[in-house]
Write an enzyme that holds these catalytic residues in place. Sequence first.
Site, mmCIF file in Angstrom:
data_model
loop_
_atom_site.group_PDB
_atom_site.id
_atom_site.type_symbol
_atom_site.label_atom_id
_atom_site.label_comp_id
_atom_site.label_asym_id
_atom_site.label_seq_id
_atom_site.Cartn_x
_atom_site.Cartn_y
_atom_site.Cartn_z
ATOM 1 N N SER A 150 -77.560 45.915 21.377
ATOM 2 C CA SER A 150 -78.741 46.072 20.535
ATOM 3 C C SER A 150 -78.393 45.701 19.104
ATOM 4 O O SER A 150 -77.232 45.790 18.683
ATOM 5 C CB SER A 150 -79.235 47.530 20.572
ATOM 6 O OG SER A 150 -80.242 47.756 19.604
ATOM 7 N N TYR A 163 -77.894 56.673 19.440
ATOM 8 C CA TYR A 163 -78.155 55.390 20.110
ATOM 9 C C TYR A 163 -77.262 54.292 19.535
ATOM 10 O O TYR A 163 -76.649 53.522 20.286
ATOM 11 C CB TYR A 163 -79.630 55.014 19.947
ATOM 12 C CG TYR A 163 -80.016 53.726 20.630
ATOM 13 C CD1 TYR A 163 -80.070 53.636 22.011
ATOM 14 C CD2 TYR A 163 -80.320 52.584 19.881
ATOM 15 C CE1 TYR A 163 -80.417 52.447 22.642
ATOM 16 C CE2 TYR A 163 -80.670 51.397 20.498
ATOM 17 C CZ TYR A 163 -80.717 51.330 21.881
ATOM 18 O OH TYR A 163 -81.054 50.147 22.501
#
Length: 270
Positions: A150, A163
């Site tokens: 990501s 995250y």
Amino acid sequence: MISQYKELKDLRNRIVLISGGSSGLGKEMAYEVARKGAIVVICARQMDKLLEVKETCQRLSGRLAYAMECDVSDPVQIEQMVETVESSIGSIDVLINNAGFGLMENALTFDMNIAEKMIRVNLLGLIYMTQNVALNMANRKCGVIVNIASVAGKIATPKSAIYSATKFGVLGYSNALRLELKPLGIKVMTVNPGPIDTNFFKIADKKGEYLKNIGSMLMNPSHVAQIVVKNISTSRREINLPYYMEIAHLGYTIFPKMGDLLAGTVFNKK
């Protein structure tokens, strides 16, 4: 070694295993490799959704596709699933580690049970899956591993501490893995997408504020899938999407104080 990568330029009849293949980007990548004639194997926890994707893959490829129920947070399930694929379907040529989830919450009040689950799914699950598949690829001296990380693994912003930690971990693991597996004829590519228009945000963004703030920036999952699949056969080591994020990350690396300021203000949409 280059010739071994070239062997995968044609995905026809190649076995492609995709985790998190029941929805979102995973589903779209399954459809894209199916269009290339691959034998698609998708795994996730929700068998009903997997079966729907499987049927569509078979229509697109004209070949058999397979749906495997597997919770990637459980190493035993991963090992059993990979063994079943290798023994009953065939050798895995391409592994796409896509399974993962996020949650936008403040680090100091984050539910640590969820944090442990996120680390186990996003990072440890990917590592277990990769090891199980790569051991077989190493014996054959050929294979491709695609790890979906990501932009949050390159540039962290508020309310993404856990995250981002998992995705920074995926990038660190992938970068070292790439060097280890290259002599064995195995390519490792990482993909760092920004926000994609999927169900990811139904869990990650419960208040819906982030989606409202970045609505115009959302990427189409089908378009992202096309880019990822197109690069499976190339020598490319990393994909950052949208492409301007490569420039943003370069600026963040060169000017970290300014990067922190922008990440905490301009780029903070949560």
